[in-house]
Enzyme design. Sequence first.
Site, PDB file in Angstrom:
ATOM      1  N   GLU A 262      -4.943  -4.094 -14.635  1.00 57.84           N
ATOM      2  CA  GLU A 262      -6.226  -3.911 -13.934  1.00 57.84           C
ATOM      3  C   GLU A 262      -7.112  -2.968 -14.731  1.00 57.84           C
ATOM      4  OE1 GLU A 262      -6.833  -3.007  -9.522  1.00 57.84           O
ATOM      5  OE2 GLU A 262      -7.730  -1.240 -10.462  1.00 57.84           O
TER       6      GLU A 262
ATOM      7  N   ASP B  15     -14.910  -1.529   1.154  1.00 60.38           N
ATOM      8  CA  ASP B  15     -15.197  -0.380   2.025  1.00 60.38           C
ATOM      9  C   ASP B  15     -16.688  -0.101   2.031  1.00 60.38           C
ATOM     10  OD1 ASP B  15     -12.466   0.266   2.565  1.00 60.38           O
ATOM     11  OD2 ASP B  15     -12.334   0.975   0.501  1.00 60.38           O
TER      12      ASP B  15
ATOM     13  N   HIS C 258      -2.365  -0.990   5.345  1.00 61.74           N
ATOM     14  CA  HIS C 258      -3.712  -0.506   5.017  1.00 61.74           C
ATOM     15  C   HIS C 258      -3.983   0.752   5.841  1.00 61.74           C
ATOM     16  CE1 HIS C 258      -8.126  -0.383   5.094  1.00 61.74           C
ATOM     17  NE2 HIS C 258      -8.047  -0.984   3.929  1.00 61.74           N
TER      18      HIS C 258
ATOM     19  N   GLN D  26      -1.425  -3.013  -3.217  1.00 59.69           N
ATOM     20  CA  GLN D  26      -1.811  -1.608  -3.426  1.00 59.69           C
ATOM     21  C   GLN D  26      -0.665  -0.919  -4.157  1.00 59.69           C
ATOM     22  OE1 GLN D  26      -3.766   0.678  -4.088  1.00 59.69           O
ATOM     23  NE2 GLN D  26      -4.915   0.675  -2.169  1.00 59.69           N
TER      24      GLN D  26
ATOM     25  N   THR E 297     -12.198  -4.670 -11.531  1.00 60.31           N
ATOM     26  CA  THR E 297     -12.640  -4.256 -10.194  1.00 60.31           C
ATOM     27  C   THR E 297     -14.143  -4.478 -10.012  1.00 60.31           C
ATOM     28  OG1 THR E 297     -13.053  -1.957 -10.792  1.00 60.31           O
ATOM     29  CG2 THR E 297     -10.821  -2.503 -10.059  1.00 60.31           C
TER      30      THR E 297
ATOM     31  N   TYR F  31      -0.776  -4.626   1.313  1.00 63.10           N
ATOM     32  CA  TYR F  31      -0.465  -3.197   1.470  1.00 63.10           C
ATOM     33  C   TYR F  31       0.975  -3.016   1.962  1.00 63.10           C
ATOM     34  CZ  TYR F  31      -5.454  -3.126   1.015  1.00 63.10           C
ATOM     35  OH  TYR F  31      -6.719  -3.325   0.522  1.00 63.10           O
TER      36      TYR F  31
HETATM   37  P1  FAD Z   1      -9.137  -6.846   4.693  1.00 60.29           P
HETATM   38  O1  FAD Z   1      -8.105  -7.880   4.427  1.00 60.29           O
HETATM   39  O2  FAD Z   1     -10.391  -7.282   5.340  1.00 60.29           O
HETATM   40  O3  FAD Z   1      -8.453  -5.704   5.544  1.00 60.29           O
HETATM   41  C1  FAD Z   1      -9.169  -4.497   5.866  1.00 60.29           C
HETATM   42  C2  FAD Z   1      -8.654  -3.920   7.173  1.00 60.29           C
HETATM   43  O4  FAD Z   1      -8.987  -4.802   8.220  1.00 60.29           O
HETATM   44  C3  FAD Z   1      -7.134  -3.744   7.235  1.00 60.29           C
HETATM   45  O5  FAD Z   1      -6.857  -2.612   8.013  1.00 60.29           O
HETATM   46  C4  FAD Z   1      -6.650  -4.984   7.922  1.00 60.29           C
HETATM   47  O6  FAD Z   1      -5.422  -4.755   8.617  1.00 60.29           O
HETATM   48  C5  FAD Z   1      -7.816  -5.252   8.887  1.00 60.29           C
HETATM   49  N1  FAD Z   1      -8.006  -6.676   9.141  1.00 60.29           N
HETATM   50  C6  FAD Z   1      -8.089  -7.664   8.217  1.00 60.29           C
HETATM   51  N2  FAD Z   1      -8.313  -8.852   8.832  1.00 60.29           N
HETATM   52  C7  FAD Z   1      -8.402  -8.578  10.151  1.00 60.29           C
HETATM   53  C8  FAD Z   1      -8.641  -9.367  11.287  1.00 60.29           C
HETATM   54  N3  FAD Z   1      -8.838 -10.695  11.174  1.00 60.29           N
HETATM   55  N4  FAD Z   1      -8.670  -8.756  12.498  1.00 60.29           N
HETATM   56  C9  FAD Z   1      -8.473  -7.427  12.631  1.00 60.29           C
HETATM   57  N5  FAD Z   1      -8.235  -6.622  11.570  1.00 60.29           N
HETATM   58  C10 FAD Z   1      -8.211  -7.186  10.350  1.00 60.29           C
HETATM   59  N6  FAD Z   1     -12.259  -1.990  -3.401  1.00 60.29           N
HETATM   60  C11 FAD Z   1     -13.417  -2.174  -4.061  1.00 60.29           C
HETATM   61  O7  FAD Z   1     -14.466  -1.741  -3.587  1.00 60.29           O
HETATM   62  N7  FAD Z   1     -13.484  -2.850  -5.257  1.00 60.29           N
HETATM   63  C12 FAD Z   1     -12.361  -3.363  -5.832  1.00 60.29           C
HETATM   64  O8  FAD Z   1     -12.430  -3.964  -6.894  1.00 60.29           O
HETATM   65  C13 FAD Z   1     -11.107  -3.190  -5.168  1.00 60.29           C
HETATM   66  N8  FAD Z   1      -9.967  -3.704  -5.667  1.00 60.29           N
HETATM   67  C14 FAD Z   1      -8.796  -3.591  -4.977  1.00 60.29           C
HETATM   68  C15 FAD Z   1      -7.626  -4.185  -5.489  1.00 60.29           C
HETATM   69  C16 FAD Z   1      -6.432  -4.100  -4.802  1.00 60.29           C
HETATM   70  C17 FAD Z   1      -5.188  -4.762  -5.376  1.00 60.29           C
HETATM   71  C18 FAD Z   1      -6.367  -3.376  -3.583  1.00 60.29           C
HETATM   72  C19 FAD Z   1      -5.054  -3.248  -2.848  1.00 60.29           C
HETATM   73  C20 FAD Z   1      -7.506  -2.780  -3.062  1.00 60.29           C
HETATM   74  C21 FAD Z   1      -8.730  -2.887  -3.738  1.00 60.29           C
HETATM   75  N9  FAD Z   1      -9.915  -2.334  -3.241  1.00 60.29           N
HETATM   76  C22 FAD Z   1     -11.096  -2.487  -3.922  1.00 60.29           C
HETATM   77  C23 FAD Z   1      -9.899  -1.574  -1.993  1.00 60.29           C
HETATM   78  C24 FAD Z   1     -10.161  -2.495  -0.786  1.00 60.29           C
HETATM   79  O9  FAD Z   1     -11.459  -3.036  -0.865  1.00 60.29           O
HETATM   80  C25 FAD Z   1     -10.025  -1.652   0.468  1.00 60.29           C
HETATM   81  O10 FAD Z   1      -8.675  -1.288   0.642  1.00 60.29           O
HETATM   82  C26 FAD Z   1     -10.579  -2.276   1.729  1.00 60.29           C
HETATM   83  O11 FAD Z   1     -10.548  -1.277   2.752  1.00 60.29           O
HETATM   84  C27 FAD Z   1      -9.765  -3.416   2.271  1.00 60.29           C
HETATM   85  O12 FAD Z   1      -9.841  -4.535   1.534  1.00 60.29           O
HETATM   86  P2  FAD Z   1      -8.964  -5.824   1.959  1.00 60.29           P
HETATM   87  O13 FAD Z   1      -9.340  -6.885   1.039  1.00 60.29           O
HETATM   88  O14 FAD Z   1      -7.552  -5.483   2.109  1.00 60.29           O
HETATM   89  O15 FAD Z   1      -9.629  -6.103   3.394  1.00 60.29           O
END
Ligand code: FAD
Length: 291
Positions: free
Chosen positions: A17, A108, A148, A175, A48, A144
């Site tokens: 990454e 976020d 998360h 993560q 990213t 995660y």
């Molecule tokens: P989601 O899958 O939407 O999950 C976010 C939260 O919502 C979680 O608590 C989940 O349990 C909850 N959730 C999901 N779906 C539902 C639903 N249908 N109903 C109720 N709750 C739900 N951030 C950046 O800004 N840029 C990046 O390039 C970046 N790269 C990353 C790469 C990796 C490998 C990881 C692990 C994280 C990265 N992040 C990045 C951080 C990430 O954007 C944050 O962790 C963000 O808060 C969650 O992203 P997600 O895709 O997991 O979201």
Amino acid sequence: MKVADKVADSGQFFSFEFFPPKNEETWPRFMQTAERLADLKPLFASVTYGAGGTSHDNSLEICSRVSSIGMDVVAHLTCAGAKEESIDQFVESLTENGVEDILALGGDGRKNDETASSRFNHASDLVHYIRDRYPRTGIAVAGYPGAHPDSPSLEHDIKVHAHKMGHGADFTITQLFFDHRIYFDYIDRLRELGVSAPVLPGVLPIQSLSSLKHIMSLCGAAIPGDLYCGVEKAYEQGGDEAVKEFGLDFARKQIGSLLDGGAPGVHIYTLNKAEMCENLIRLLRQDGYFN
Ligand code: FAD
């Protein structure tokens, strides 16, 4: 070939990454690092999106430059609060630059005024949209193993992860975490819910005490107490050089345990630094991995 297909078909592999450097003047130096790491022949590199204050245009440009030196690229894309047009524009520009895979993320820091007007609340909405509109695009998602930070429970997080996969994601990148047992527990729980797609463990080789503190405060992942104390002790005894040695040894063992236990590969958080990754891959090859 899409990265998603390579991940499904390849033997044990590693991938990297990168984050787009904020300041354009440092891009040539960044590309030297990327070229050194490309020489190690990773299966792919991910870039990213919008994290750490970088602009989306920078992400696109860096994806395109990394792709141009021969690495297959997975472009991260966050959706919270986004409009369809901006997503279309990004995906189509990537395709024009030969990038066929996306890491679909919730992201976020959505502003309140954007919430109401966006159809994208969670990463699953983006997976659904891309799978429908760009059926040939490979889709990865974030997972995660330790839940998360905003999730009410690991069980809930795993359920929503299975839902996200069900919209057509091809594989998961996790993560960072430090205890391989939580990865295997996570895999078992996902398999119980019928999720069979590959899950790549995200591994952070610890490179310094300050970067470790910074990253842990940003991502909300947990670090075992004995590991943290070990890093602090190394720092007290020999500064950042000793921490690097400690981190290299820990990452070598962690990755060995993950691969021995059946992980398909490892995704290494490079922090845009070549030396640690070069040393790590060399040692792992000596140990018999990735040959
Ligand atoms: P989601 O899958 O939407 O999950 C976010 C939260 O919502 C979680 O608590 C989940 O349990 C909850 N959730 C999901 N779906 C539902 C639903 N249908 N109903 C109720 N709750 C739900 N951030 C950046 O800004 N840029 C990046 O390039 C970046 N790269 C990353 C790469 C990796 C490998 C990881 C692990 C994280 C990265 N992040 C990045 C951080 C990430 O954007 C944050 O962790 C963000 O808060 C969650 O992203 P997600 O895709 O997991 O979201």
